[in-house]
Design a protein around this motif. Structure first.
Motif, PDB file in Angstrom:
ATOM      1  N   UNK A 259       0.941  -0.977   0.155  1.00 57.71           N
ATOM      2  CA  UNK A 259       0.205   0.058  -0.056  1.00 57.71           C
ATOM      3  C   UNK A 259       0.815   1.274  -0.015  1.00 57.71           C
ATOM      4  N   UNK A 260       1.938   1.278   0.825  1.00 54.39           N
ATOM      5  CA  UNK A 260       2.685   2.483   0.812  1.00 54.39           C
ATOM      6  C   UNK A 260       3.492   2.648  -0.352  1.00 54.39           C
ATOM      7  N   UNK A 261       3.831   1.350  -1.149  1.00 52.38           N
ATOM      8  CA  UNK A 261       4.682   1.689  -2.138  1.00 52.38           C
ATOM      9  C   UNK A 261       3.811   2.170  -3.381  1.00 52.38           C
ATOM     10  N   UNK A 262       2.678   1.631  -3.414  1.00 51.01           N
ATOM     11  CA  UNK A 262       1.833   2.291  -4.474  1.00 51.01           C
ATOM     12  C   UNK A 262       1.097   3.424  -4.145  1.00 51.01           C
ATOM     13  N   UNK A 263       0.889   3.736  -3.110  1.00 51.10           N
ATOM     14  CA  UNK A 263       0.568   4.950  -2.477  1.00 51.10           C
ATOM     15  C   UNK A 263      -1.014   5.091  -2.734  1.00 51.10           C
ATOM     16  N   UNK A 264      -2.073   3.740  -2.544  1.00 47.36           N
ATOM     17  CA  UNK A 264      -3.301   3.829  -2.324  1.00 47.36           C
ATOM     18  C   UNK A 264      -3.556   2.664  -1.548  1.00 47.36           C
ATOM     19  N   UNK A 265      -4.981   2.255  -1.350  1.00 50.99           N
ATOM     20  CA  UNK A 265      -5.353   1.046  -0.652  1.00 50.99           C
ATOM     21  C   UNK A 265      -5.618   0.307  -1.925  1.00 50.99           C
ATOM     22  N   UNK A 266      -5.182  -0.969  -1.503  1.00 46.18           N
ATOM     23  CA  UNK A 266      -5.264  -2.217  -2.669  1.00 46.18           C
ATOM     24  C   UNK A 266      -6.456  -2.445  -3.086  1.00 46.18           C
ATOM     25  N   UNK A 267      -6.544  -2.878  -4.662  1.00 49.32           N
ATOM     26  CA  UNK A 267      -7.664  -3.656  -4.780  1.00 49.32           C
ATOM     27  C   UNK A 267      -7.693  -5.033  -4.637  1.00 49.32           C
ATOM     28  N   UNK A 268      -8.830  -5.725  -4.892  1.00 48.53           N
ATOM     29  CA  UNK A 268      -8.858  -7.034  -4.656  1.00 48.53           C
ATOM     30  C   UNK A 268      -7.732  -7.916  -5.400  1.00 48.53           C
ATOM     31  N   UNK A 269      -7.486  -7.491  -6.770  1.00 50.15           N
ATOM     32  CA  UNK A 269      -6.624  -8.318  -7.408  1.00 50.15           C
ATOM     33  C   UNK A 269      -4.868  -8.050  -6.903  1.00 50.15           C
ATOM     34  N   UNK A 270      -4.906  -6.634  -6.382  1.00 48.25           N
ATOM     35  CA  UNK A 270      -3.676  -6.312  -5.869  1.00 48.25           C
ATOM     36  C   UNK A 270      -3.191  -7.116  -4.403  1.00 48.25           C
ATOM     37  N   UNK A 271      -4.307  -7.244  -3.778  1.00 49.38           N
ATOM     38  CA  UNK A 271      -4.244  -8.268  -2.473  1.00 49.38           C
ATOM     39  C   UNK A 271      -3.889  -9.433  -2.834  1.00 49.38           C
ATOM     40  N   UNK A 272      -4.309 -10.107  -3.686  1.00 54.63           N
ATOM     41  CA  UNK A 272      -4.250 -11.431  -4.292  1.00 54.63           C
ATOM     42  C   UNK A 272      -2.915 -11.319  -4.560  1.00 54.63           C
ATOM     43  N   UNK A 273      -2.546 -10.618  -5.529  1.00 54.63           N
ATOM     44  CA  UNK A 273      -1.124 -10.647  -5.894  1.00 54.63           C
ATOM     45  C   UNK A 273      -0.058 -10.555  -4.712  1.00 54.63           C
ATOM     46  N   UNK A 274      -0.122  -9.709  -3.805  1.00 50.01           N
ATOM     47  CA  UNK A 274       0.747  -9.938  -2.592  1.00 50.01           C
ATOM     48  C   UNK A 274       0.546 -11.185  -1.944  1.00 50.01           C
ATOM     49  N   UNK A 275      -0.622 -11.874  -1.618  1.00 48.66           N
ATOM     50  CA  UNK A 275      -0.863 -13.302  -0.880  1.00 48.66           C
ATOM     51  C   UNK A 275      -0.034 -14.205  -1.726  1.00 48.66           C
ATOM     52  N   UNK A 276      -0.241 -14.289  -3.388  1.00 45.15           N
ATOM     53  CA  UNK A 276       0.240 -15.095  -4.209  1.00 45.15           C
ATOM     54  C   UNK A 276       1.744 -15.180  -4.019  1.00 45.15           C
ATOM     55  N   UNK A 277       2.709 -13.764  -3.841  1.00 44.53           N
ATOM     56  CA  UNK A 277       3.879 -13.659  -3.776  1.00 44.53           C
ATOM     57  C   UNK A 277       4.333 -14.209  -2.263  1.00 44.53           C
ATOM     58  N   UNK A 278       3.613 -14.098  -1.444  1.00 45.93           N
ATOM     59  CA  UNK A 278       3.919 -14.242   0.139  1.00 45.93           C
ATOM     60  C   UNK A 278       4.034 -16.143  -0.167  1.00 45.93           C
ATOM     61  N   UNK A 279       2.839 -16.654  -0.653  1.00 48.62           N
ATOM     62  CA  UNK A 279       2.818 -18.023  -0.862  1.00 48.62           C
ATOM     63  C   UNK A 279       3.821 -18.805  -1.636  1.00 48.62           C
ATOM     64  N   UNK A 280       4.380 -18.087  -2.650  1.00 51.88           N
ATOM     65  CA  UNK A 280       5.355 -18.327  -3.532  1.00 51.88           C
ATOM     66  C   UNK A 280       6.635 -18.469  -2.826  1.00 51.88           C
ATOM     67  N   UNK A 281       6.870 -17.603  -2.085  1.00 50.76           N
ATOM     68  CA  UNK A 281       8.171 -17.315  -1.117  1.00 50.76           C
ATOM     69  C   UNK A 281       8.370 -18.490  -0.427  1.00 50.76           C
ATOM     70  N   UNK A 282       7.093 -18.815   0.374  1.00 48.15           N
ATOM     71  CA  UNK A 282       7.225 -19.867   1.395  1.00 48.15           C
ATOM     72  C   UNK A 282       7.298 -21.216   0.857  1.00 48.15           C
ATOM     73  N   UNK A 283       6.592 -21.630  -0.605  1.00 53.25           N
ATOM     74  CA  UNK A 283       6.658 -22.991  -1.253  1.00 53.25           C
ATOM     75  C   UNK A 283       7.913 -22.937  -1.747  1.00 53.25           C
ATOM     76  N   UNK A 284       8.696 -22.053  -1.985  1.00 57.40           N
ATOM     77  CA  UNK A 284      10.285 -21.998  -2.627  1.00 57.40           C
ATOM     78  C   UNK A 284      11.195 -22.210  -1.326  1.00 57.40           C
ATOM     79  N   UNK A 285      10.745 -21.669  -0.420  1.00 52.61           N
ATOM     80  CA  UNK A 285      11.643 -22.206   0.760  1.00 52.61           C
ATOM     81  C   UNK A 285      11.439 -23.523   1.359  1.00 52.61           C
TER      82      UNK A 285
END
Length: 148
Positions: A37-63
Motif C-alpha cells: 500500500x505504501x509503495x503504490x500510494x493507495x489502498x489495494x484492490x482485490x487483485x492487488x491483495x491477491x497478488x501480494x498473497x500469491x507472492x508470499x505463498x510462492x516465497x514460502x513454497x520455494x523455501x
C-alpha cells in the motif's frame, strides 16, 4: 471485509489464543500488504491483495522446496505450517484440469498453433488465473497444449 481488516482480526485472535506461530505469519502478511500500500500510494484492490498473497505463498513454497533438498526437517515442518496459514487468505486454487480448460480456450482465441506463440498464450492466460494457479503449472500446461 478487506484483507487488511481480516489480517488484523486474525492477529488479535492469535494473540488472545497465544498462538505464536500464527501470529508471526499473520504479522508478516499484514506487513507485506501495508508495504505494498505504501509503495503504490493507495489502498489495494482485490487483485492487488491477491497478488501480494500469491507472492508470499510462492516465497514460502520455494523455501519449503529448498529445505526439503537440504533435509532440514525442523524447517520443513515450520514452512508447511506457514503455507497452510497463508493458504487461508488465498482464493481457491484451480486444478490442472481447470487450468487446461482455460489454456485451451486462450489457444483457440489466439489461433496459437506452435511454441512460437508461447509468450502470447502465457500473457493472456496469467491474468485470468492470477492468484488461483501457480505459474509453473500454467507454464507446463501451455507447453503441453502447444506441443500437441
Amino acid at each position: 471485509m478487506s484483507l487488511l481488516q481480516q489480517l488484523t482480526s486474525d492477529m488479535v485472535s492469535a494473540m488472545k489464543n497465544r498462538d505464536k506461530e500464527t501470529l508471526d505469519v499473520v504479522r508478516m502478511l499484514k506487513a507485506a500488504v501495508q508495504n505494498e500500500q505504501i509503495e503504490l500510494g493507495h489502498d489495494l484492490s482485490a487483485n492487488e491483495e491477491i497478488a501480494v498473497m500469491a507472492r508470499e505463498y510462492k516465497q514460502r513454497k520455494e523455501s519449503l522446496e529448498e529445505f526439503e533438498k537440504a533435509g532440514r526437517e525442523d524447517l520443513i515442518n515450520q514452512a508447511k505450517n506457514e503455507l497452510a496459514i497463508v493458504e487461508k487468505y488465498m482464493p481457491k486454487q484451480l486444478s490442472k484440469d481447470e487450468v487446461t480448460k482455460i489454456v485451451k480456450e486462450v489457444i483457440d482465441e489466439l489461433n496459437a498453433s506452435s511454441m512460437k506463440n508461447f509468450g502470447q498464450v502465457m500473457g493472456s492466460v496469467m491474468p485470468k488465473v492470477q492468484g488461483q494457479a501457480d505459474g509453473k503449472l500454467v507454464n507446463q500446461v501451455v507447453k503441453e497444449q502447444l506441443s500437441k
